[in-house]
Design an enzyme around this catalytic site. Sequence first.
Site, PDB file in Angstrom:
ATOM      1  N   ASP A 126       0.683  -1.362   0.107  1.00  0.00           N
ATOM      2  CA  ASP A 126      -0.388  -0.179   0.072  1.00  0.00           C
ATOM      3  C   ASP A 126       0.171   0.941  -0.090  1.00  0.00           C
ATOM      4  O   ASP A 126       1.640   1.317  -0.548  1.00  0.00           O
ATOM      5  CB  ASP A 126      -0.934   0.633   1.303  1.00  0.00           C
ATOM      6  N   HIS A 155      -3.817   5.570   4.178  1.00  0.00           N
ATOM      7  CA  HIS A 155      -4.230   4.953   3.086  1.00  0.00           C
ATOM      8  C   HIS A 155      -3.701   3.377   3.603  1.00  0.00           C
ATOM      9  O   HIS A 155      -4.276   2.447   4.033  1.00  0.00           O
ATOM     10  CB  HIS A 155      -4.098   4.754   1.196  1.00  0.00           C
ATOM     11  N   ASN A 207     -13.641   0.415  -7.196  1.00  0.00           N
ATOM     12  CA  ASN A 207     -14.887   1.349  -6.657  1.00  0.00           C
ATOM     13  C   ASN A 207     -15.256   2.159  -7.561  1.00  0.00           C
ATOM     14  O   ASN A 207     -15.886   3.194  -7.612  1.00  0.00           O
ATOM     15  CB  ASN A 207     -14.332   2.256  -5.693  1.00  0.00           C
ATOM     16  N   SER A 235     -11.110  -0.628  -0.470  1.00  0.00           N
ATOM     17  CA  SER A 235      -9.865  -0.743  -0.032  1.00  0.00           C
ATOM     18  C   SER A 235     -10.198  -0.541   1.593  1.00  0.00           C
ATOM     19  O   SER A 235      -9.204  -1.818   2.279  1.00  0.00           O
ATOM     20  CB  SER A 235      -9.252   0.603  -0.107  1.00  0.00           C
TER      21      SER A 235
END
Length: 726
Positions: free
Chosen positions: A166, A198, A289, A367
């Site tokens: 990430d 994130h 998404n 996520s």
Amino acid sequence: MVTVRESEQGRRAVEVKPGPGRDRMGFHTTEEDGELRVLPADMVPYLAAKRLDPSLFSVTGLIEQGYDDAKTDKLPLLFVYDGMATRTATPLESVNGRAVSADKRTIGQLWKSLDEERASLSQGVAKIWLDAKVKVSLDHSVPQVGAPEAWQAGFDGKGVKVAVLDTGVDAAHRDLAGRVKQTKVFTGDESVNDAHGHGTHVAATIAGGVGKKGVAPGAELIIGKVLGDDGSGTLSGVIEGMEWAAAEGASVINMSLGGDVTDGTDPLSVAVDNLTERTGALFVVAAGNDGSAYSVGSPGAATSALTVGAVDGKDAIADFSSRGPRLDDAPKPDLTAPGVGIVAARATGTGMGQPVDEHYTAASGTSMATPHVAGAAAILKQRHPEWKAGQIKDALVGSARTVAGQQVDDAGAGRLDVARALRQGVTATGVVNLGKHQKGEGTGTAEDTITYTNATAAPVTLALSSTLEGAVLSAQSVTVEAGGTAEVQVRVDLAKLSFGRYGGHVTATAGAETVHTTLALTWKGPQHTVRFTAVDAAGRPTSTDTLSMFGASQQDDVFTWVPEQGLTVEVSEGTYMTQAINLASGWGRMHPRDGLVVIPELKVDRDLEVVLDYRRTSPVTVKVSEPVEQVGIFTYFTHRAFGSRRISQGVMNFDVVEGLNVSPTQPVSQGTFEFASRWQLIAPKITARVAGSTYPMGFLGGSPGLEGRHLWRLAEEPTARAARSP
């Protein structure tokens, strides 16, 4: 150089200036759903042969990823080699590939090295991909998936190594202190510190503690920073991180990130499948998404990945959660988990999501759903240390909680239930892809096998039922011996179904024990062949530089070219917007012309033979009061709207082409069709006077440009003079 300007009604104006060594190259443009592609004419065979990544020519995509000329003079590429190149010779072993940074000023030399006759690449390169940017896919949720019940049973992921690939991590956050055991950077940044937020949020959802517990607070975290502080990274950097995580012994690898929508053959998905097979590590990946059908992104498209969609606190599918199936109609996503308003650790100094206070922030996305599943996988790995990726995946998918009204292509098996997965003694094949079938092909049936495994010390008899329309099971119940396995066949008679997409579950129950298998299939109408041949203005066989067919959906589309000997394609029954372009070569003239044959509604209801006849085209004329000629770039376009599709196609060519011929069309019966052309006209550059009379003249194709004013004497062509000699 491609210059893009926004025009009225959301359309774009495109200007192309060929690079060095690419003078007077024609270009083809396509625009749909906001994506603009500009394709040099000589690259069409390589795209048709799937040697080049279409993303290389997506101007909007390149701009969005920061690969435009204003931001970089390099174009990052990923070379994937064929079987002749040994994996040990390529830095990215899992895909047999190598990252290459190409200088835009000399990239024309790369295109010149391609083998035009065979549409093949040199030096063992099987395909050239854009080394595209991969981006992030964004307290009540932990009880929602049953984690506290697993903790009470003594399982919290202790001793299980979980990798998070990430944006890095704030390892000093109170919820992560002491939990991060190893880190590595793959972005070129100086440290693994998370300046985006994130990665810290994801890591804490998996294994956080103290303030807000993650799903598996006993797990050990290893952090690979594959996304920069802007939340993006490259394919090659992500693949390096995947290989590192698997080599370091991670049993579970969380990837809350994603790239383009694919059929599972892209480099990231291939890397997932190869590393899973080689190491047994389970890759848990965000679905994406996008929120629409056929939108699961890479590497969630990988067959072996455990691909995760998102639900809210009431188990309703989040509107942003990417739906399946995969582009080749394989079932995805595999299951869902909470991904709306998830509160977890906030990295110091970051503002990702909606900050709650200085320590926590709320965020939504697949996520956020993905680390719930990664934590659950760590709990199962602790409970069953001998299990590999496939067994963990089957157990989590088979124990997910189905939700009434949700479709397989939206939710997979249903919402994660780690408590049920932990206590169940029987597992089943998690996902069975019954395939994509065409009428008139194959046996007319779809069938496969479900395997049940009993890990308990006593036999278990399972009652079986199915919700898949038309599915027939080989038994209504099955007994699985202690420590043994049993198989059940599932069969569908396709002739009894209407054409369409089908999904459902086979559920096996024994008292409180319930396990299910996700089933999916596609039953399509007849396939037909369409044989294309082309003839030039003299009636001789010729080729076309492009051939495009746009059907009811992108899965039906064809983009290729027609060689002189013709081409046969196979497409689903339906109506297609079809056009073929011949750039200057189909006229047998010293002053060449472009030719466009367009069939706005080609109805394919049987096998067809289509002749692209340039003799039946008509010249496009522009009437003015004085003699003129075309100068610079001229362009022409078609725009077709039908059903849900809005497709714009264009061509840019140069003034060495004398003009344009276009086939007449009939009014369309559905939707709209438009044709337009744009010309730049000036007084003729060359005039000739003989005995006081003026004659029209023009440069031949391929003539160099001239500046200034010149005077030449006319001379008779030698062969003509010889022909008149006595």
